[in-house]
Scaffold this motif. Structure first.
Motif, PDB file in Angstrom:
ATOM      1  N   LEU A  53      -4.661   6.058  11.874  1.00  0.00           N
ATOM      2  CA  LEU A  53      -3.441   6.117  11.071  1.00  0.00           C
ATOM      3  C   LEU A  53      -3.341   4.952  10.089  1.00  0.00           C
ATOM      4  O   LEU A  53      -2.626   5.035   9.088  1.00  0.00           O
ATOM      5  N   THR A  54      -4.080   3.870  10.352  1.00  0.00           N
ATOM      6  CA  THR A  54      -4.034   2.727   9.451  1.00  0.00           C
ATOM      7  C   THR A  54      -4.539   3.104   8.055  1.00  0.00           C
ATOM      8  O   THR A  54      -4.255   2.402   7.079  1.00  0.00           O
ATOM      9  N   GLY A  55      -5.247   4.207   7.960  1.00  0.00           N
ATOM     10  CA  GLY A  55      -5.711   4.674   6.657  1.00  0.00           C
ATOM     11  C   GLY A  55      -4.565   5.025   5.731  1.00  0.00           C
ATOM     12  O   GLY A  55      -4.717   5.026   4.505  1.00  0.00           O
ATOM     13  N   LEU A  56      -3.395   5.284   6.304  1.00  0.00           N
ATOM     14  CA  LEU A  56      -2.232   5.672   5.498  1.00  0.00           C
ATOM     15  C   LEU A  56      -1.664   4.523   4.674  1.00  0.00           C
ATOM     16  O   LEU A  56      -0.870   4.754   3.754  1.00  0.00           O
ATOM     17  N   ILE A  57      -2.047   3.288   4.986  1.00  0.00           N
ATOM     18  CA  ILE A  57      -1.533   2.155   4.216  1.00  0.00           C
ATOM     19  C   ILE A  57      -2.597   1.606   3.265  1.00  0.00           C
ATOM     20  O   ILE A  57      -2.378   0.589   2.603  1.00  0.00           O
ATOM     21  N   ALA A  58      -3.725   2.283   3.183  1.00  0.00           N
ATOM     22  CA  ALA A  58      -4.830   1.791   2.353  1.00  0.00           C
ATOM     23  C   ALA A  58      -4.574   1.909   0.855  1.00  0.00           C
ATOM     24  O   ALA A  58      -5.172   1.192   0.053  1.00  0.00           O
ATOM     25  N   GLY A  59      -3.698   2.811   0.457  1.00  0.00           N
ATOM     26  CA  GLY A  59      -3.483   3.075  -0.964  1.00  0.00           C
ATOM     27  C   GLY A  59      -3.049   1.875  -1.786  1.00  0.00           C
ATOM     28  O   GLY A  59      -3.312   1.816  -2.996  1.00  0.00           O
ATOM     29  N   GLY A  60      -2.418   0.909  -1.172  1.00  0.00           N
ATOM     30  CA  GLY A  60      -1.966  -0.270  -1.898  1.00  0.00           C
ATOM     31  C   GLY A  60      -3.105  -1.055  -2.517  1.00  0.00           C
ATOM     32  O   GLY A  60      -2.916  -1.745  -3.524  1.00  0.00           O
ATOM     33  N   TRP A  61      -4.281  -0.953  -1.914  1.00  0.00           N
ATOM     34  CA  TRP A  61      -5.451  -1.679  -2.414  1.00  0.00           C
ATOM     35  C   TRP A  61      -6.125  -0.956  -3.576  1.00  0.00           C
ATOM     36  O   TRP A  61      -7.119  -1.433  -4.112  1.00  0.00           O
ATOM     37  N   MET A  62      -5.603   0.188  -3.976  1.00  0.00           N
ATOM     38  CA  MET A  62      -6.246   0.972  -5.032  1.00  0.00           C
ATOM     39  C   MET A  62      -5.395   1.106  -6.294  1.00  0.00           C
ATOM     40  O   MET A  62      -5.815   1.721  -7.267  1.00  0.00           O
ATOM     41  N   ILE A  63      -4.223   0.527  -6.276  1.00  0.00           N
ATOM     42  CA  ILE A  63      -3.299   0.642  -7.414  1.00  0.00           C
ATOM     43  C   ILE A  63      -3.909   0.174  -8.737  1.00  0.00           C
ATOM     44  O   ILE A  63      -3.784   0.869  -9.754  1.00  0.00           O
ATOM     45  N   LEU A 101     -15.129  -7.458  -2.150  1.00  0.00           N
ATOM     46  CA  LEU A 101     -15.709  -7.168  -3.460  1.00  0.00           C
ATOM     47  C   LEU A 101     -16.375  -5.805  -3.480  1.00  0.00           C
ATOM     48  O   LEU A 101     -16.263  -5.047  -4.447  1.00  0.00           O
ATOM     49  N   ILE A 102     -17.074  -5.485  -2.401  1.00  0.00           N
ATOM     50  CA  ILE A 102     -17.738  -4.181  -2.301  1.00  0.00           C
ATOM     51  C   ILE A 102     -16.692  -3.083  -2.234  1.00  0.00           C
ATOM     52  O   ILE A 102     -16.822  -2.037  -2.882  1.00  0.00           O
ATOM     53  N   SER A 103     -15.640  -3.338  -1.476  1.00  0.00           N
ATOM     54  CA  SER A 103     -14.562  -2.354  -1.361  1.00  0.00           C
ATOM     55  C   SER A 103     -13.926  -2.103  -2.720  1.00  0.00           C
ATOM     56  O   SER A 103     -13.684  -0.955  -3.105  1.00  0.00           O
ATOM     57  N   GLY A 104     -13.664  -3.178  -3.450  1.00  0.00           N
ATOM     58  CA  GLY A 104     -13.058  -3.037  -4.775  1.00  0.00           C
ATOM     59  C   GLY A 104     -13.943  -2.258  -5.720  1.00  0.00           C
ATOM     60  O   GLY A 104     -13.473  -1.393  -6.469  1.00  0.00           O
ATOM     61  N   LEU A 105     -15.213  -2.565  -5.691  1.00  0.00           N
ATOM     62  CA  LEU A 105     -16.167  -1.878  -6.558  1.00  0.00           C
ATOM     63  C   LEU A 105     -16.213  -0.387  -6.263  1.00  0.00           C
ATOM     64  O   LEU A 105     -16.156   0.454  -7.171  1.00  0.00           O
ATOM     65  N   LEU A 106     -16.290  -0.033  -4.984  1.00  0.00           N
ATOM     66  CA  LEU A 106     -16.386   1.372  -4.593  1.00  0.00           C
ATOM     67  C   LEU A 106     -15.083   2.125  -4.860  1.00  0.00           C
ATOM     68  O   LEU A 106     -15.096   3.273  -5.311  1.00  0.00           O
ATOM     69  N   GLN A 107     -13.960   1.498  -4.582  1.00  0.00           N
ATOM     70  CA  GLN A 107     -12.674   2.154  -4.821  1.00  0.00           C
ATOM     71  C   GLN A 107     -12.460   2.376  -6.317  1.00  0.00           C
ATOM     72  O   GLN A 107     -11.967   3.422  -6.744  1.00  0.00           O
ATOM     73  N   GLY A 108     -12.842   1.385  -7.104  1.00  0.00           N
ATOM     74  CA  GLY A 108     -12.731   1.536  -8.547  1.00  0.00           C
ATOM     75  C   GLY A 108     -13.624   2.645  -9.053  1.00  0.00           C
ATOM     76  O   GLY A 108     -13.244   3.420  -9.940  1.00  0.00           O
ATOM     77  N   LEU A 109     -14.811   2.734  -8.469  1.00  0.00           N
ATOM     78  CA  LEU A 109     -15.756   3.776  -8.850  1.00  0.00           C
ATOM     79  C   LEU A 109     -15.213   5.153  -8.500  1.00  0.00           C
ATOM     80  O   LEU A 109     -15.353   6.111  -9.274  1.00  0.00           O
ATOM     81  N   LEU A 130      -5.613  12.849  -8.246  1.00  0.00           N
ATOM     82  CA  LEU A 130      -7.032  13.020  -7.924  1.00  0.00           C
ATOM     83  C   LEU A 130      -7.780  11.694  -7.976  1.00  0.00           C
ATOM     84  O   LEU A 130      -8.653  11.420  -7.152  1.00  0.00           O
ATOM     85  N   ALA A 131      -7.435  10.866  -8.974  1.00  0.00           N
ATOM     86  CA  ALA A 131      -8.085   9.562  -9.102  1.00  0.00           C
ATOM     87  C   ALA A 131      -7.746   8.679  -7.897  1.00  0.00           C
ATOM     88  O   ALA A 131      -8.624   7.998  -7.345  1.00  0.00           O
ATOM     89  N   GLY A 132      -6.478   8.703  -7.493  1.00  0.00           N
ATOM     90  CA  GLY A 132      -6.086   7.945  -6.313  1.00  0.00           C
ATOM     91  C   GLY A 132      -6.794   8.463  -5.071  1.00  0.00           C
ATOM     92  O   GLY A 132      -7.234   7.686  -4.220  1.00  0.00           O
ATOM     93  N   ALA A 133      -6.910   9.775  -4.989  1.00  0.00           N
ATOM     94  CA  ALA A 133      -7.605  10.385  -3.855  1.00  0.00           C
ATOM     95  C   ALA A 133      -9.075  10.007  -3.866  1.00  0.00           C
ATOM     96  O   ALA A 133      -9.684   9.752  -2.809  1.00  0.00           O
ATOM     97  N   GLY A 136      -9.361   6.599  -2.611  1.00  0.00           N
ATOM     98  CA  GLY A 136      -9.129   6.619  -1.165  1.00  0.00           C
ATOM     99  C   GLY A 136     -10.300   7.176  -0.391  1.00  0.00           C
ATOM    100  O   GLY A 136     -10.639   6.687   0.692  1.00  0.00           O
ATOM    101  N   LEU A 137     -10.938   8.194  -0.940  1.00  0.00           N
ATOM    102  CA  LEU A 137     -12.107   8.783  -0.295  1.00  0.00           C
ATOM    103  C   LEU A 137     -13.225   7.760  -0.181  1.00  0.00           C
ATOM    104  O   LEU A 137     -13.829   7.595   0.889  1.00  0.00           O
ATOM    105  N   PHE A 138     -13.490   7.058  -1.283  1.00  0.00           N
ATOM    106  CA  PHE A 138     -14.553   6.057  -1.268  1.00  0.00           C
ATOM    107  C   PHE A 138     -14.200   4.905  -0.332  1.00  0.00           C
ATOM    108  O   PHE A 138     -15.083   4.323   0.306  1.00  0.00           O
ATOM    109  N   CYS A 139     -12.921   4.586  -0.241  1.00  0.00           N
ATOM    110  CA  CYS A 139     -12.467   3.553   0.688  1.00  0.00           C
ATOM    111  C   CYS A 139     -12.764   3.967   2.130  1.00  0.00           C
ATOM    112  O   CYS A 139     -13.306   3.192   2.918  1.00  0.00           O
ATOM    113  N   GLY A 140     -12.392   5.198   2.460  1.00  0.00           N
ATOM    114  CA  GLY A 140     -12.612   5.696   3.816  1.00  0.00           C
ATOM    115  C   GLY A 140     -14.079   5.759   4.184  1.00  0.00           C
ATOM    116  O   GLY A 140     -14.475   5.403   5.304  1.00  0.00           O
TER     117      GLY A 140
END
Length: 206
Positions: A53-63, A101-109, A130-133, A136-140
Motif C-alpha cells: 500500500l505504500t505505493g499509493l504515496i509514491a506519486g509525490g516523487w513524480m510531480i 538519482l536512478i529513481s529520478g532518472l527512471l521516473q522522468g523517463l 498517462l504520463a503520471g502513470a 509510477g510504473l517505472f517507479c514500481g
C-alpha cells in the motif's frame, strides 16, 4: 517559413525554458525531501496493514516530471526536471542515498516516453494522467526488480500490487495535480512566455 522550421523552433530550448525548468526541479527537490519525511511516518500504518500500500504515496516523487513538461512543453523537460529534482533531494540529504538519482532518472523517463508517444503535442488531462502513470510504473518496476529496490524481497503478487499502486498514485498525484496546477498558474499570467500560457482555456480532453 515552412512547417518543419516552425516545429524545430518550437522544440528548441530557450534560456527562459532552462531557467524555469531548473526552478521547477529545485522546488521539486525540496518537495521530494519533505515528501520523504512525511512518507516515513505515513508508511508505518500502511506497512502494518499491507506493505504494498505504500505505493499509493509514491506519486509525490513524480510531480516535477509531469509539471515540468506541462509547463515547458519541450522534449526532455520531464526527464530534466525529475532528474535534477532527485539530485536536489540527494544534496539535501536523502534517506535513499544515491539510488534516488536512478529513481529520478527512471521516473522522468516514464513520463517523458508518454509525452513523446504523443509527439509532444498533447497536454490535456488524459495525457497528464498517462504520463503520471508512466512515471509510477517505472517507479514500481525500479523498486521491485532492481538490485537496489527496497521491496525486492516481496512475493510476486505483492510486487504486482505495489506496481499497480505506484502507477495509480503517479496518475493521480503527479498527473492530475500537475495538470490542475498548470491551469491555475496559466490563469495568473506567469506562464505568458510559454506555450502553456493558454492551459487554463484548453479543452480538458482534446
Amino acid at each position: 517559413m515552412t512547417t518543419a522550421s516552425v516545429k524545430k523552433t518550437s522544440y528548441t530550448w530557450r534560456v527562459v525554458d532552462i531557467v524555469v525548468a531548473a526552478l521547477i526541479a529545485i522546488a521539486g527537490g525540496v518537495i521530494f525531501w519533505a515528501w520523504s519525511q512525511g512518507a516515513a511516518i505515513v508508511s508505518i500504518p500502511m506497512n502494518a496493514a499491507y506493505p504494498p500500500l505504500t505505493g499509493l504515496i509514491a506519486g509525490g516523487w513524480m510531480i516535477p516530471a509531469v509539471l515540468g513538461m506541462l509547463i515547458i512543453r519541450k522534449p526532455g523537460a520531464a526527464l530534466f526536471c525529475e532528474t535534477v529534482a532527485a539530485t536536489g533531494e540527494l544534496i539535501m540529504g536523502s534517506q535513499y542515498g544515491t539510488t534516488v538519482l536512478i529513481s529520478g532518472l527512471l521516473q522522468g523517463l516514464g513520463a517523458e516516453l508518454v509525452f513523446a508517444a504523443f509527439r509532444y503535442k498533447k497536454f490535456n488531462l488524459s495525457t497528464a494522467l498517462l504520463a503520471g502513470a508512466g512515471a509510477g510504473l517505472f517507479c514500481g518496476l525500479n523498486d521491485s526488480f532492481m538490485p537496489w529496490g527496497w521491496n525486492i524481497a516481496y512475493e510476486a503478487v505483492d510486487k504486482l500490487a505495489y506496481i499497480a499502486f505506484t502507477t495509480i498514485s503517479g496518475a493521480i498525484i503527479a498527473g492530475a495535480l500537475s495538470w490542475v496546477a498548470t491551469r491555475g498558474l496559466a490563469k495568473t499570467g506567469v506562464l505568458s512566455a510559454f506555450a502553456s500560457r493558454k492551459a487554463a482555456s484548453e479543452p480538458v480532453f482534446n
